[in-house]
Structure formats: structure tokens, C-alpha cells
Design a protein around this motif. Sequence first.
Motif, PDB file in Angstrom:
ATOM      1  N   GLN A 223       0.910  -1.093  -0.282  1.00 22.72           N
ATOM      2  CA  GLN A 223      -0.026   0.234   0.236  1.00 22.72           C
ATOM      3  C   GLN A 223       0.754   1.022   0.007  1.00 22.72           C
ATOM      4  OE1 GLN A 223      -2.318  -0.811   3.753  1.00 22.72           O
ATOM      5  NE2 GLN A 223      -3.946  -2.157   2.498  1.00 22.72           N
ATOM      6  N   ALA A 224       1.720   0.935   0.315  1.00 24.97           N
ATOM      7  CA  ALA A 224       2.747   2.621   0.797  1.00 24.97           C
ATOM      8  C   ALA A 224       3.602   2.417  -0.469  1.00 24.97           C
ATOM      9  CB  ALA A 224       4.612   1.734   1.625  1.00 24.97           C
TER      10      ALA A 224
ATOM     11  N   ALA B  55      10.414  -4.001   0.334  1.00 23.20           N
ATOM     12  CA  ALA B  55      10.413  -3.131  -0.332  1.00 23.20           C
ATOM     13  C   ALA B  55      11.156  -3.311  -1.950  1.00 23.20           C
ATOM     14  CB  ALA B  55      11.232  -1.744   0.217  1.00 23.20           C
ATOM     15  N   ALA B  56      12.334  -3.856  -1.589  1.00 24.69           N
ATOM     16  CA  ALA B  56      12.771  -4.474  -2.955  1.00 24.69           C
ATOM     17  C   ALA B  56      12.023  -5.315  -4.225  1.00 24.69           C
ATOM     18  CB  ALA B  56      14.137  -5.424  -2.290  1.00 24.69           C
ATOM     19  N   ALA B  57      10.961  -5.951  -3.707  1.00 24.70           N
ATOM     20  CA  ALA B  57      10.405  -6.863  -4.860  1.00 24.70           C
ATOM     21  C   ALA B  57       9.038  -6.100  -5.424  1.00 24.70           C
ATOM     22  CB  ALA B  57       9.626  -8.048  -3.523  1.00 24.70           C
ATOM     23  N   PHE B  58       8.760  -5.296  -4.015  1.00 22.46           N
ATOM     24  CA  PHE B  58       7.698  -4.644  -5.105  1.00 22.46           C
ATOM     25  C   PHE B  58       8.117  -2.684  -5.494  1.00 22.46           C
ATOM     26  CE2 PHE B  58       5.181  -5.555  -1.587  1.00 22.46           C
ATOM     27  CZ  PHE B  58       4.716  -7.242  -1.808  1.00 22.46           C
ATOM     28  N   ASP B  59       9.207  -3.912  -5.426  1.00 22.57           N
ATOM     29  CA  ASP B  59       9.921  -1.861  -6.480  1.00 22.57           C
ATOM     30  C   ASP B  59       9.959  -0.442  -6.353  1.00 22.57           C
ATOM     31  OD1 ASP B  59      11.970  -1.167  -8.618  1.00 22.57           O
ATOM     32  OD2 ASP B  59      10.443  -0.087  -9.963  1.00 22.57           O
TER      33      ASP B  59
ATOM     34  N   PRO C   4      -4.525  -5.310  -6.203  1.00 21.00           N
ATOM     35  CA  PRO C   4      -4.348  -6.148  -5.106  1.00 21.00           C
ATOM     36  C   PRO C   4      -3.331  -6.576  -4.827  1.00 21.00           C
ATOM     37  CG  PRO C   4      -5.725  -7.336  -5.774  1.00 21.00           C
ATOM     38  CD  PRO C   4      -5.451  -6.222  -7.087  1.00 21.00           C
ATOM     39  N   ARG C   5      -2.404  -7.458  -3.508  1.00 21.56           N
ATOM     40  CA  ARG C   5      -0.875  -6.736  -3.610  1.00 21.56           C
ATOM     41  C   ARG C   5      -1.110  -9.040  -4.318  1.00 21.56           C
ATOM     42  NH1 ARG C   5       0.982 -11.125  -0.724  1.00 21.56           N
ATOM     43  NH2 ARG C   5      -0.524 -10.819   1.267  1.00 21.56           N
ATOM     44  N   PRO C   6       0.048  -8.529  -5.217  1.00 22.32           N
ATOM     45  CA  PRO C   6       0.717 -10.379  -5.717  1.00 22.32           C
ATOM     46  C   PRO C   6       0.748 -11.118  -4.480  1.00 22.32           C
ATOM     47  CG  PRO C   6       2.125  -8.902  -5.887  1.00 22.32           C
ATOM     48  CD  PRO C   6       1.156  -7.869  -5.285  1.00 22.32           C
TER      49      PRO C   6
END
Length: 331
Positions: A81-82, A121-125, A88-90
Motif C-alpha cells: 500500500q505504501a 520493498a525491493a520486491a515491490f520496487d 491487490p497485492r500479489p
Amino acid sequence: MKSARAVAHTNIALVKYWGKRDSSPADLNLPAVGSLSLTLDRLRSETSVCPAGHDSFTLNQEPASGEVAGKVLRQLDRVWQAAGHAGPRPACEVVSRNFLPTAAGLASSASGFAALTLAAAAAFDYDPGRPALSALARRGSGSAARSLWGGFVRLDRGVAADGSDCRAYPLHPQAHWDVRLLIVHTERGPKAIGSTAGMQRSRDTSPYYGPWVDTSEADLAAAEAALAARDLAVLGDIVEHSCFKMHACMMASRPPIVYWRGATLDVIHAVWRLRAEGLTGYVTSDAGPHVKVLCLSGQADDLAARLRGVPGVHAVDVVGPGPDPTVEVLA
């Protein structure tokens, strides 16, 4: 999303954190007092976050479920969300390993949620900078905010209702001071009362909770000055004072919260006796039965050898200041 892996080291609060202040939503997890910590070498969590067909969490090579897994998945949701992603989140596969005892008063949640937040955070870029990620890590575990840096770190309690000013920041790097922390193990297994439940009980029932909160800022200011001057005698006095104030607040709760065992007290008295004999160490203890002893590196081995002989001591680990976390995006 990508696959990412992070390594974060746990930390020990030299000026203690105990208690939460009101917040809305409650999961802002805002501390009632600030804290000052030492990040530790060797004691760490390694966590990977990878895309998957369904959410899963593996801790120390065992599938985890229930509240533990729920906390991890909620932290993934917060990071997603941030990051501002649409939709939706994978689904994610989270694999974590603690290189320290879990749920035993050695802050496995600090390194665990710090590593999880950085890997997610790294996985979600998502790269808003360490201060912002520190605030996110705090929502998973209050002490995790401090594990976003190595060396000596301070977390301010802040005053903003949204927690925007409740962030950790580095005071001094790993190389600032050649100190050691002895971790004196006085019991095996998890502690009986979790920190979150214990904090709430102290806030609701302890007559010492208000004074504990009111005196914290003075302790932080004095400890920060002593740390900058590398004055062990002054810092050690503050460390012990903060520790015993916190445990007095716990013990005065109803029903009392007593994490210590007989061996805990025997170790504390042994440290004081050895200090009178010229081996200079200062005690602290978190929400658990173990004792930590802050000392200079030159006396660490002698102190550890003497404390291993105290009845009821299972082991003594000698650790130094730890490094910053590391993050890598996996192929």
C-alpha cells in the motif's frame, strides 16, 4: 513484482522501549518512549520475498501459520500500500531464518521485521529511503525500526498522531566504539508473556508507568551525550538505570510481569561484584530472562569466562556492533 532478499541484524536497546501510545489506526504501533540501541553483529535474520501462487511463510525451515504468519502478511500489505501500486497485492512466498533464538527476549522480531520490510520493498520496487522504511518496519515491530541501520541508533517517540515523526535514525556507525555486548543465557525456550501484551498490562495497571514515560527523554539525552564521548562509566550508569526502571514498572503491574529467574539475578550480582574487582561491565535486560552486559572489547573475554561459571547460565555469547542491513534483488 520481483524476488528480493534482505539481511538485517537485531539490536539491543541500551535506553529501553516499553509501552505504546494511543494511535488510530492502532497498527501504527507508536512507542510511548524513545529508545537508543546497539545493532549487533552475527545475530541476524535473513528473509526472502518472492512471487508465488499463494501466500506462504516459512520460518526457520518450518511452515508458519496463525498469528505469526498473519503479522507477516499484514506487513506485506502495508509495504504494498505504501508503494502506491494499483490493485491487490500479489501472492508472496516469504522464507525467513533467524540466526538467534526466537521469542526469547533477544529481539528476533527486530531483525525479522526489518529484513521483511526491506525485502518486500525491493520486491515491490519501492525505494522511499531508509527513514520511511524505518517507519514501516516499526508497524511490524517497534524495535525493528532501529534495525534499519548498523552501529548505534535512536528512535524518537514523536508527537504526530499519524506517526510521521516516529522514525529511527543512525547516531554513530559500527566503527564508532570498540565495545562488546555479552549475552548471558539464563533459560531456554520462549518467554511466557509476549511484549505487546506485557506493555498493555503495564500501561493499564502499573503505578510506575507514568513516571517511566516522563523520565525517558532525560535518559535519552544523557545517553546520547555519553555515547558521543565514548564514556562507558556514564553510559553504563544510564543503561542500568533505564533497565531497572523498566522492570520495576513491569513488576508493579497487576498481575506482576516478572521475566527474570534466579539465575538472572545471580548474573546481575556477579557483574556488580566483578565490576568492584576491576572488570567493568554494565547490565541490561529486555523482556526476557537473559542478561546483557555492555563492556569494552579488552575485558569481554574475561567477563564472559567468569559469567559462564554462574550456576544456571547456559551460555555466554560475545557480540560487537553490527553492520547496516543488506538487500539484493534476486534473478
